[in-house]
Motif scaffolding. Sequence first.
Motif, short mmCIF file in Angstrom:
data_model
loop_
_atom_site.label_atom_id
_atom_site.label_comp_id
_atom_site.label_asym_id
_atom_site.label_seq_id
_atom_site.Cartn_x
_atom_site.Cartn_y
_atom_site.Cartn_z
N ILE A 410 82.34 10.73 24.81
CA ILE A 410 83.73 11.17 24.76
C ILE A 410 83.74 12.70 24.78
O ILE A 410 83.10 13.34 23.95
CB ILE A 410 84.43 10.66 23.48
N ILE A 411 84.47 13.26 25.72
CA ILE A 411 84.43 14.70 25.92
C ILE A 411 85.81 15.29 25.67
O ILE A 411 86.79 14.92 26.32
CB ILE A 411 83.96 15.05 27.34
N ASP A 412 85.89 16.21 24.74
CA ASP A 412 87.13 16.93 24.44
C ASP A 412 87.26 18.09 25.41
O ASP A 412 86.36 18.92 25.50
CB ASP A 412 87.08 17.43 22.99
N GLU A 413 88.37 18.17 26.13
CA GLU A 413 88.59 19.18 27.17
C GLU A 413 87.49 19.08 28.23
O GLU A 413 86.64 19.94 28.38
CB GLU A 413 88.65 20.60 26.58
N VAL A 414 87.53 17.98 28.98
CA VAL A 414 86.48 17.63 29.93
C VAL A 414 86.28 18.68 31.01
O VAL A 414 85.17 18.89 31.49
CB VAL A 414 86.79 16.26 30.56
N HIS A 415 87.34 19.41 31.40
CA HIS A 415 87.20 20.33 32.53
C HIS A 415 86.23 21.45 32.22
O HIS A 415 85.59 22.00 33.10
CB HIS A 415 88.55 20.93 32.93
N SER A 416 86.07 21.81 30.94
CA SER A 416 85.13 22.86 30.59
C SER A 416 83.73 22.28 30.42
O SER A 416 82.75 22.81 30.90
CB SER A 416 85.56 23.54 29.28
N SER A 417 83.64 21.16 29.71
CA SER A 417 82.34 20.62 29.35
C SER A 417 81.55 20.15 30.55
O SER A 417 80.33 20.22 30.56
CB SER A 417 82.51 19.44 28.39
N GLN A 418 82.23 19.61 31.56
CA GLN A 418 81.52 18.92 32.62
C GLN A 418 81.34 19.74 33.88
O GLN A 418 81.14 19.20 34.95
CB GLN A 418 82.26 17.63 32.94
N SER A 419 81.42 21.06 33.77
CA SER A 419 81.23 21.88 34.96
C SER A 419 79.80 22.39 35.03
O SER A 419 79.16 22.60 34.01
CB SER A 419 82.20 23.07 34.94
N GLY A 420 79.33 22.55 36.26
CA GLY A 420 78.05 23.22 36.46
C GLY A 420 76.87 22.50 35.86
O GLY A 420 76.80 21.29 35.79
N GLU A 421 75.89 23.31 35.40
CA GLU A 421 74.62 22.77 34.98
C GLU A 421 74.71 21.96 33.69
O GLU A 421 73.87 21.13 33.43
CB GLU A 421 73.62 23.93 34.77
N ASN A 422 75.72 22.20 32.84
CA ASN A 422 75.82 21.45 31.60
C ASN A 422 75.89 19.96 31.86
O ASN A 422 75.32 19.16 31.15
CB ASN A 422 77.04 21.89 30.79
N SER A 423 76.63 19.57 32.90
CA SER A 423 76.76 18.15 33.24
C SER A 423 75.40 17.57 33.61
O SER A 423 75.04 16.48 33.20
CB SER A 423 77.73 17.99 34.40
N GLY A 469 86.85 11.29 29.34
CA GLY A 469 87.19 12.71 29.32
C GLY A 469 88.65 12.95 28.97
O GLY A 469 89.54 12.37 29.59
N PHE A 470 88.89 13.81 27.97
CA PHE A 470 90.26 14.16 27.55
C PHE A 470 90.59 15.58 27.99
O PHE A 470 89.83 16.51 27.70
CB PHE A 470 90.39 14.08 26.03
N THR A 471 91.70 15.76 28.67
CA THR A 471 92.18 17.10 29.03
C THR A 471 93.65 17.03 29.36
O THR A 471 94.15 15.99 29.80
CB THR A 471 91.41 17.67 30.23
N GLY A 472 94.35 18.13 29.14
CA GLY A 472 95.76 18.20 29.52
C GLY A 472 95.95 18.84 30.87
O GLY A 472 97.02 18.72 31.48
N THR A 473 94.90 19.52 31.38
CA THR A 473 95.02 20.27 32.64
C THR A 473 93.81 20.00 33.53
O THR A 473 92.94 20.85 33.69
CB THR A 473 95.14 21.78 32.36
N PRO A 474 93.72 18.80 34.10
CA PRO A 474 92.55 18.48 34.92
C PRO A 474 92.51 19.28 36.22
O PRO A 474 93.53 19.41 36.90
CB PRO A 474 92.70 16.99 35.20
N LYS A 475 91.34 19.79 36.56
CA LYS A 475 91.14 20.47 37.83
C LYS A 475 90.76 19.44 38.89
O LYS A 475 90.43 18.29 38.57
CB LYS A 475 90.02 21.51 37.68
#
Length: 979
Positions: A410-423, A469-475
């Motif tokens: 479960i990811i809080d504010e998915v758009h930040s957590s799942q970008s780039g190499e972290n994913s 993934g939880f976010t209010g502003t998905p990219k």
Amino acid sequence: MGSPNEYRFESHIEKGLNESGYTSIHFEKYDRDLCLIPSEVLEFVRSSQPNEWDELINQYGSEVQERVLGRISKEIERRGITDVLRKGIKDRGVHLDLCYFEPKSGLNEEHKRLYGLNHFSVVRQLHYSKLNENSIDMGLFLNGLPVVTMELKNQLTGQSVNHSKKQYQRDRDPKEPLLRFQRCIVHFCVDNDEVWMTTRLSGDKTRFLPYNKDIKNPPNPNGYKSHYLWDDILTPPSLLDIIENFVHLSIEKDKEWNDKTKRVEETTSKVLIFPRYHQLDVIRSLRREVIKEGVGHNYLIQHTTGSGKSYSIGWLSHLLTSLYRSPTDTNRIFDTIIVITDRKVLDSQLQYTIQQLGQIKGVVNPVDHSSKQLLEFLEKGKDIIITTIQKFPVISERISSLNGHTFGVIIDEVHSSQSGENSKHLKKSISQGEVELDEDGEPKDWTLEDEIREEIRSRGKQSHVSFFGFTGTPKPKTLELFGRKGGDGQFHPFHSYTMKQSIHEGFTLDVLKNYTQYKRYFRLTQHGEDVELPEDKVTKEIFNLVDSDKETISRKVSIILDHFTLKTVKTIGGRGRGMVVVRSRYHCVLFFHEMKRQMKERGLHFSCLTGFSGTIKYGGREVTETILNTENGLKHNISIPDGLKDPHYRVLIVSNKFQTGFDEPLLQSMYVDKKLGGVQCVQTLSRLNRTKNGKTETFVLDFVNDPEKVVESFGDYYESTYLEGETDPNKLYDLQTKIRGFYLIQKEDIDEFVTEFYKSGSTDERLHPPLDRVVNRWEELPEEEREEFRSTIQSFVRLYGYVSQIISFEDVDLEKEFVFLKYLNKKLPKRESERIDITEIVDLDSLRIQKISEGSLELEGGGGGLPPGGEVGQSGLKESQLDLLSDIIKRVNDLYGVNLESEEVQKIKDVIFDDESLRQVMTSDNSDRTKKDKFNQILGKVLISRVNDSLDFYKKMEKPEVRKYVSDSMYRYYTSHSG
């Protein structure tokens, strides 16, 4: 049939409840002293726990009924109805359960039998008071214990849900035993169309929350719009589920300034949480879908601020730990649930909420120390692990013994957590261990091709991992990675709670309701000889010079303080705060010093703080936010968020820091001197939207952004966001072909590099020769081709890094090329970009900062469609055009100095305001397009008529960009002043 009345509405609901399993009971069977239905309580205890009942008879004899009922009533009064239903009571050493919840699996027949003994009853016109004969329209009981009350109104009699609210507030004394806090779980206000609820009656201070499916409930072709309350929410299985898994006594923490102690202190209050409709709906929808689909799927939950996201994440994390695909399964769907926040410091509120929701000690395990602790939790298979995304890369290569484990992430504010190499690191760290190791821990019979294929697969979907993934502003990338592809080819969130609904329901404020735009106008002068310079670089430096000029900042600060002292300080009971958003860390320092100076000059009793990361060189020394704030009186041990609660600090000046993730309800005004767009614009201005007692509206003063662009940014996220299509992975092959067309890279270069790259224990030394060979060839190309090659490989690296996360495909050559190009890009010599210094040859001659519009920016519904992510930009070097400095300055002056012709502009305004034909069109019921066309027509006539009076001004107006700007600003001025 007779006239519509409330009785008929009441009877309809009773019938619906009867059909779902409720028994109707007369109100005379209700005991007003005990707040119970004694016969129902005793029947349940005797039938479900005969041995315990016999033991209590031995203890109490003929007084057993009176004693047991009295004990239950006192325990409910002391502990609350929810705790008593969940844990039962003890009486003289005998434990009594007062209800049985649905078994998690169907293997325990005795548990199934006991669950079937639960008995629900409905009482109409519940006479609850010993002082009078007041009655509540309807009460719901579980095994004789009160759980729900309802006040009902039939709109066809001229009453609505608002009358229900007033009835609870004014005619239902919260001191009455049944109506005391926690004696019942929830109180509903219901009419034919709407439902509202509260968990705490407090007279006129009672706060009711909407309990509707959306902003309005959808039409029901078969009857009342509010039918879902009794047909779905309050059915026996649903209500038992809510009581067991959702209702929660929360200890809410807040920080407030204490005037007596002169410091920020933490306050706590008890709040009984009953899940709002969208929260219950998303958890139940996820439960159904996960049971149907199993592990290995992604779910995007677009829940905006005000949705109660922390509770939704908490409920979901606990639900997923006890989920089985069928009643006969003995293995859970997920072995471990990992909750991830993207903040470097573990989100204390989220951690606290999840721990509070846990009913069994040891289930929730926050990683608040080291990565070693995280590794230990994973290896022990802890139920719920809470961590930050930053900890995963540290251990991603070390976890190899987790094959066979399943994970819900479960990811809080998915758009930040799942970008780039972290994913990539996250998925690698829990990927199934299919590799056999030798005695040294090295892969056995493992080839380079296998390594690369595993790298590709680790980026794609994993059959043993589900992401929520939880976010209010998905990219766009987030929608494509986590969203659901519909039959229309578009990607949608799995569930939405929109900004529009949050604003409508009062959980957040509309930050665009009061929006004022200012514009700066200026003229420049030139000294010395004329020189030929790159136009784009000079223009950029001109704006930097103007916006960093002491006079510019002084005037902007003056405008900010004029508004702040006249308006903001009086809001929220005199506690309103302001945030100034500037374009750089350096500007943070400039604005900070100027604001301090002007505040002191004005004799204000408060000052400002600044927040930015790192170190800035200013005034011959290096300064940090800590240095500046400490010199301004903030104590070393006080954080900036706590400092802003101190009445001595009313304004916070920021650049990037605090633009997201900063929740301060006292923020009422924002002053923007930075270009904002898209998600960043929404997230920045949304710092204002938190609600607070006494906070009725917000205010934005913007020096640089176009209101239409701001509306466009918010429009993407005002309602549910969707992705219009998917990224085409074949674009990678197009780029690959283009790269190979430069004939700079040979297959041997890639193979040599990649072999060394994946060789265990290899040093970096052997990686350089194959890269150097390509760099040498690249340096022989003409400059334009060199930059086109660089741009193309950058496009390839960006697109591959994205596509490989969302599409499962195995192309070893493509992966090898990705690894090689990624490091070649780092090795290529950087372009030399000479800084143009114009400070000695250009001066700011005149300056005006003027209000050009104010009012509300209206958002429209319809949903925000975003274009696919991963798009490839234009490649190649954009050549700077050289021009004389004098000509560049003239063009800038023509555009940005036009409004300094104040006398001429005012004359034009006067003529336009006197035009009767324009007034008729503007005041009639015409479309905006018609009004704007008429305005431009009149403006054109006025300009032609004045060509002889001011030829220079007319020539400026012939330039399309100048004419559009003047036309737009005059139109806004006309519409806001023509009344």
